[in-house]
Design an enzyme around this catalytic site. Structure first.
Site, PDB file in Angstrom:
ATOM      1  N   HIS A   3      16.459   0.834  -4.276  1.00 54.39           N
ATOM      2  CA  HIS A   3      15.304   1.215  -3.452  1.00 54.39           C
ATOM      3  C   HIS A   3      15.109   2.718  -3.561  1.00 54.39           C
ATOM      4  O   HIS A   3      15.707   3.491  -2.810  1.00 54.39           O
ATOM      5  CB  HIS A   3      15.544   0.778  -2.001  1.00 54.39           C
ATOM      6  CG  HIS A   3      14.368   1.018  -1.098  1.00 54.39           C
ATOM      7  ND1 HIS A   3      14.184   0.320   0.072  1.00 54.39           N
ATOM      8  CD2 HIS A   3      13.318   1.876  -1.181  1.00 54.39           C
ATOM      9  CE1 HIS A   3      13.081   0.742   0.671  1.00 54.39           C
ATOM     10  NE2 HIS A   3      12.544   1.695  -0.066  1.00 54.39           N
TER      11      HIS A   3
ATOM     12  N   HIS B 141      11.835   5.457  -4.660  1.00 54.63           N
ATOM     13  CA  HIS B 141      10.474   5.734  -5.128  1.00 54.63           C
ATOM     14  C   HIS B 141      10.549   6.972  -6.015  1.00 54.63           C
ATOM     15  O   HIS B 141      10.938   8.043  -5.527  1.00 54.63           O
ATOM     16  CB  HIS B 141       9.542   5.995  -3.949  1.00 54.63           C
ATOM     17  CG  HIS B 141       9.514   4.853  -2.967  1.00 54.63           C
ATOM     18  ND1 HIS B 141       8.552   3.874  -2.996  1.00 54.63           N
ATOM     19  CD2 HIS B 141      10.364   4.517  -1.954  1.00 54.63           C
ATOM     20  CE1 HIS B 141       8.798   2.990  -2.028  1.00 54.63           C
ATOM     21  NE2 HIS B 141       9.898   3.362  -1.381  1.00 54.63           N
TER      22      HIS B 141
ATOM     23  N   HIS C  96       8.610  -4.053   0.892  1.00 55.15           N
ATOM     24  CA  HIS C  96       9.037  -3.353   2.103  1.00 55.15           C
ATOM     25  C   HIS C  96       8.629  -4.219   3.296  1.00 55.15           C
ATOM     26  O   HIS C  96       7.468  -4.641   3.388  1.00 55.15           O
ATOM     27  CB  HIS C  96       8.327  -2.008   2.219  1.00 55.15           C
ATOM     28  CG  HIS C  96       8.859  -0.936   1.314  1.00 55.15           C
ATOM     29  ND1 HIS C  96       9.003  -1.100  -0.030  1.00 55.15           N
ATOM     30  CD2 HIS C  96       9.290   0.333   1.584  1.00 55.15           C
ATOM     31  CE1 HIS C  96       9.495   0.014  -0.560  1.00 55.15           C
ATOM     32  NE2 HIS C  96       9.672   0.902   0.399  1.00 55.15           N
TER      33      HIS C  96
ATOM     34  N   GLU D  62      10.645  -2.272   8.258  1.00 55.63           N
ATOM     35  CA  GLU D  62      11.052  -0.852   8.355  1.00 55.63           C
ATOM     36  C   GLU D  62      10.511  -0.374   9.712  1.00 55.63           C
ATOM     37  O   GLU D  62      11.267  -0.175  10.656  1.00 55.63           O
ATOM     38  CB  GLU D  62      10.447  -0.055   7.202  1.00 55.63           C
ATOM     39  CG  GLU D  62      10.723   1.452   7.252  1.00 55.63           C
ATOM     40  CD  GLU D  62      10.014   2.240   6.133  1.00 55.63           C
ATOM     41  OE1 GLU D  62       9.069   1.719   5.514  1.00 55.63           O
ATOM     42  OE2 GLU D  62      10.415   3.408   5.907  1.00 55.63           O
TER      43      GLU D  62
ATOM     44  N   ASP E 271      15.688   5.810  -0.978  1.00 54.86           N
ATOM     45  CA  ASP E 271      14.253   5.745  -0.668  1.00 54.86           C
ATOM     46  C   ASP E 271      13.486   6.918  -1.299  1.00 54.86           C
ATOM     47  O   ASP E 271      12.900   6.762  -2.365  1.00 54.86           O
ATOM     48  CB  ASP E 271      14.046   5.692   0.854  1.00 54.86           C
ATOM     49  CG  ASP E 271      12.761   4.986   1.276  1.00 54.86           C
ATOM     50  OD1 ASP E 271      12.058   4.462   0.405  1.00 54.86           O
ATOM     51  OD2 ASP E 271      12.482   4.956   2.494  1.00 54.86           O
ATOM     52  N   ASP E 272      13.464   8.051  -0.623  1.00 48.78           N
ATOM     53  CA  ASP E 272      12.750   9.247  -1.103  1.00 48.78           C
ATOM     54  C   ASP E 272      13.677  10.452  -0.922  1.00 48.78           C
ATOM     55  O   ASP E 272      13.499  11.251   0.011  1.00 48.78           O
ATOM     56  CB  ASP E 272      11.464   9.439  -0.292  1.00 48.78           C
ATOM     57  CG  ASP E 272      10.564   8.220  -0.378  1.00 48.78           C
ATOM     58  OD1 ASP E 272       9.890   8.055  -1.410  1.00 48.78           O
ATOM     59  OD2 ASP E 272      10.563   7.409   0.565  1.00 48.78           O
TER      60      ASP E 272
HETATM   61  N1  ADE Z   1       6.603   4.902  -0.024  1.00 50.52           N
HETATM   62  C1  ADE Z   1       7.578   5.785  -0.262  1.00 50.52           C
HETATM   63  N2  ADE Z   1       8.546   5.663   0.649  1.00 50.52           N
HETATM   64  C2  ADE Z   1       8.193   4.656   1.475  1.00 50.52           C
HETATM   65  C3  ADE Z   1       8.784   4.044   2.612  1.00 50.52           C
HETATM   66  N3  ADE Z   1       9.951   4.443   3.085  1.00 50.52           N
HETATM   67  N4  ADE Z   1       8.114   3.050   3.215  1.00 50.52           N
HETATM   68  C4  ADE Z   1       6.934   2.655   2.750  1.00 50.52           C
HETATM   69  N5  ADE Z   1       6.331   3.196   1.695  1.00 50.52           N
HETATM   70  C5  ADE Z   1       6.961   4.192   1.050  1.00 50.52           C
HETATM   71 ZN    ZN Z   2      10.795   2.677   0.336  1.00 53.41          ZN
END
Ligand code: ADE
Ligand code: ZN
Length: 315
Positions: A14, A16, A194, A197, A275-276
């Site tokens: 996971h 991006h 997703h 969340e 994630d990011d």
């Molecule tokens: N795009 C990038 N990170 C995300 C996240 N945590 N939830 C939804 N969309 C995303």
């Molecule tokens: Zn994500």
């Protein structure tokens, strides 16, 4: 980070790619592409990384992605991420990219894909990191737009292992994308999404029953629904959990309240992901370290989490 944690072989499921754009690279690309930025320097940009929810983060994330214009930019972005993986013994990656974030700005689909693909191939050859790329649809846009994106992707069908669903969750339930996911699956693509969340457990049910997903991205709100918990335990449906992300986006107030280890001990197939990472304070390794520090994760639990990530691979 303790050396034993770093040394564990792991997969990241996971991530991006656009969310791995570190401020230093963002500024370098802005300069290379002659793009004016609203922040005076890297520090000012980092100072803007304070979010109250998913949407506040996404607004900045899409703004950041604006510096990505050419094939080389997408290559540099992906390569920088793979170098971090190498440092942390991440041996397999299944990253997402958001084609619509780029095609909507006039960047051709194949420019984005070629840069990412070349870096992934070099990562395999030079760093020994295997991969499977996932094309993610933006759920704040209509399903019609997702169909167009899938159509653009089909000439490059072999470049992907699956499709995902991301962006603003609340108000955009999985059921809105049932038809485009059916089409993607008919092409032999795996489905992930997703769900849970910020959104309620019902969105996880929809992702499972309507989109027929193989993994749930996040899914931490499953714990609010006992029947759903039983299903994901019985069917061993993996959850790609992102602890630092959940704190940064206020899904949990503090890491000491995160439910990942509780889920693990109940038999849920949870995995640790970043994630990011450029926006949330760290890569997979830092996420493991945070669980060790704030939740008292044991070495045995870390090994099970790492093994889950290897078991939950789609490629
Ligand atoms: N795009 C990038 N990170 C995300 C996240 N945590 N939830 C939804 N969309 C995303
Ligand atoms: Zn994500």
């Amino acid at each position: 980070m303790p050396e034993w944690l770093n040394a564990l072989p792991k997969a990241e499921l996971h991530l991006h790619l656009e969310g791995s754009l570190e401020p230093e690279l963002l500024f370098a690309l802005a300069e290379r592409n002659r793009i004016a930025l609203p922040w005076s320097d890297v520090e000012a940009l980092r100072a803007a990384y304070a979010f109250n929810n998913l949407q506040e983060f996404l607004d900045l994330y899409y703004q950041g992605a604006n510096v990505l214009r050419y094939e080389q930019d997408f290559y540099d972005l992906t390569w920088a991420y793979l170098l971090r993986c190498k440092e942390q013994n991440v041996i397999h990656v299944e990253p997402f990219f958001d084609p619509q974030t780029h095609t909507d700005r006039g960047i051709p689909f194949e420019v984005v894909l070629r840069g990412i693909q070349q870096a992934l191939r070099d990562g395999e050859k030079q760093l020994g990191i295997s991969h499977g790329l996932i094309l993610s649809f933006l759920r704040h846009l209509p399903e019609e737009e997702a169909f167009k994106t899938l159509e653009q992707a089909m000439p490059f069908r072999d470049a992907f292992i699956g499709v995902g669903l991301d962006s603003s969750e609340k108000g955009f339930p999985p059921r809105l994308f049932e038809r485009v996911f059916a089409k993607a699956r008919s092409e032999g693509l795996h489905a992930v999404a997703h769900a849970g969340e910020e959104g309620p457990p019902e969105y996880i049910w929809e992702a499972l029953d309507l989109l027929k997903i193989k993994r749930i991205d996040h899914g931490v709100r499953a714990i609010e629904d006992e029947r759903l918990m039983q299903r994901i335990i019985d069917e061993q449906i993996p959850l790609t959990v992102c602890p630092l992300s959940n704190i940064k986006l206020c899904v949990f107030e503090h890491m000491s309240q995160h439910n990942i280890l509780e889920m693990l001990e109940r038999g849920v197939k949870v995995t640790v992901n970043s994630d990011d990472p450029a926006y949330f304070g760290g890569y997979v390794g830092e996420n493991f370290a945070a669980l060790h520090e704030h939740l008292g994760m044991t070495e045995d639990q870390a090994r099970r989490l790492a093994q889950n990530s290897l078991d939950a691979r789609l490629a």
